[in-house]
Write a protein that holds these residues in place. Structure first.
Motif, PDB file in Angstrom:
ATOM      1  N   THR A 275       4.363  -1.731   6.356  1.00  0.00           N
ATOM      2  CA  THR A 275       3.029  -1.172   6.549  1.00  0.00           C
ATOM      3  C   THR A 275       2.906  -0.557   7.940  1.00  0.00           C
ATOM      4  O   THR A 275       2.360   0.533   8.100  1.00  0.00           O
ATOM      5  N   ARG A 276       3.443  -1.236   8.928  1.00  0.00           N
ATOM      6  CA  ARG A 276       3.415  -0.691  10.289  1.00  0.00           C
ATOM      7  C   ARG A 276       4.255   0.577  10.389  1.00  0.00           C
ATOM      8  O   ARG A 276       3.881   1.527  11.069  1.00  0.00           O
TER       9      ARG A 276
ATOM     10  N   THR B 128       6.237  -0.112  -3.520  1.00  0.00           N
ATOM     11  CA  THR B 128       6.824   1.094  -2.940  1.00  0.00           C
ATOM     12  C   THR B 128       7.623   0.762  -1.685  1.00  0.00           C
ATOM     13  O   THR B 128       8.739   1.250  -1.501  1.00  0.00           O
ATOM     14  N   LEU B 129       7.064  -0.093  -0.843  1.00  0.00           N
ATOM     15  CA  LEU B 129       7.782  -0.492   0.365  1.00  0.00           C
ATOM     16  C   LEU B 129       9.066  -1.231   0.009  1.00  0.00           C
ATOM     17  O   LEU B 129      10.098  -1.041   0.655  1.00  0.00           O
TER      18      LEU B 129
ATOM     19  N   VAL C 164      -4.775  -3.581  -7.110  1.00  0.00           N
ATOM     20  CA  VAL C 164      -3.735  -2.738  -7.700  1.00  0.00           C
ATOM     21  C   VAL C 164      -3.087  -1.869  -6.623  1.00  0.00           C
ATOM     22  O   VAL C 164      -1.861  -1.722  -6.588  1.00  0.00           O
ATOM     23  N   MET C 165      -3.885  -1.309  -5.732  1.00  0.00           N
ATOM     24  CA  MET C 165      -3.337  -0.460  -4.671  1.00  0.00           C
ATOM     25  C   MET C 165      -2.432  -1.267  -3.737  1.00  0.00           C
ATOM     26  O   MET C 165      -1.370  -0.791  -3.335  1.00  0.00           O
ATOM     27  N   ARG C 166      -2.815  -2.489  -3.414  1.00  0.00           N
ATOM     28  CA  ARG C 166      -1.968  -3.342  -2.569  1.00  0.00           C
ATOM     29  C   ARG C 166      -0.655  -3.644  -3.267  1.00  0.00           C
ATOM     30  O   ARG C 166       0.413  -3.628  -2.646  1.00  0.00           O
ATOM     31  N   SER C 167      -0.720  -3.912  -4.550  1.00  0.00           N
ATOM     32  CA  SER C 167       0.482  -4.215  -5.316  1.00  0.00           C
ATOM     33  C   SER C 167       1.422  -3.009  -5.350  1.00  0.00           C
ATOM     34  O   SER C 167       2.634  -3.148  -5.159  1.00  0.00           O
ATOM     35  N   HIS C 168       0.865  -1.840  -5.577  1.00  0.00           N
ATOM     36  CA  HIS C 168       1.679  -0.625  -5.615  1.00  0.00           C
ATOM     37  C   HIS C 168       2.288  -0.328  -4.245  1.00  0.00           C
ATOM     38  O   HIS C 168       3.434   0.112  -4.154  1.00  0.00           O
ATOM     39  N   THR C 169       1.517  -0.573  -3.201  1.00  0.00           N
ATOM     40  CA  THR C 169       2.028  -0.364  -1.845  1.00  0.00           C
ATOM     41  C   THR C 169       3.200  -1.294  -1.570  1.00  0.00           C
ATOM     42  O   THR C 169       4.243  -0.865  -1.064  1.00  0.00           O
TER      43      THR C 169
END
Length: 50
Positions: free
Chosen positions: A32-33, A19-20, A11-16
């Motif tokens: 991410t970088r 957001t990006l 879920v956190m990866r999906s939200h990240t």
């Protein structure tokens, strides 16, 4: 990793990624970088500044 932890990480990866994408990044690795290179960016994106 416990199954519940795996679900939270997913879920956190999906939200990240979402957001990006909202910030205009089409390449998740570049986004991410971008966030990794300056922690102030992360705080600003989350709206934690005054």
């Amino acid at each position: 990793m416990v199954p519940m932890q795996a679900a939270v990480v997913t879920v956190m990866r999906s939200h990240t990624a979402g957001t990006l994408h909202l910030l205009g990044f089409t390449n998740i690795t570049e986004g991410t970088r971008w966030a990794r290179d300056d922690s102030a960016r992360q705080i600003t994106v989350l709206g934690l500044t005054e």
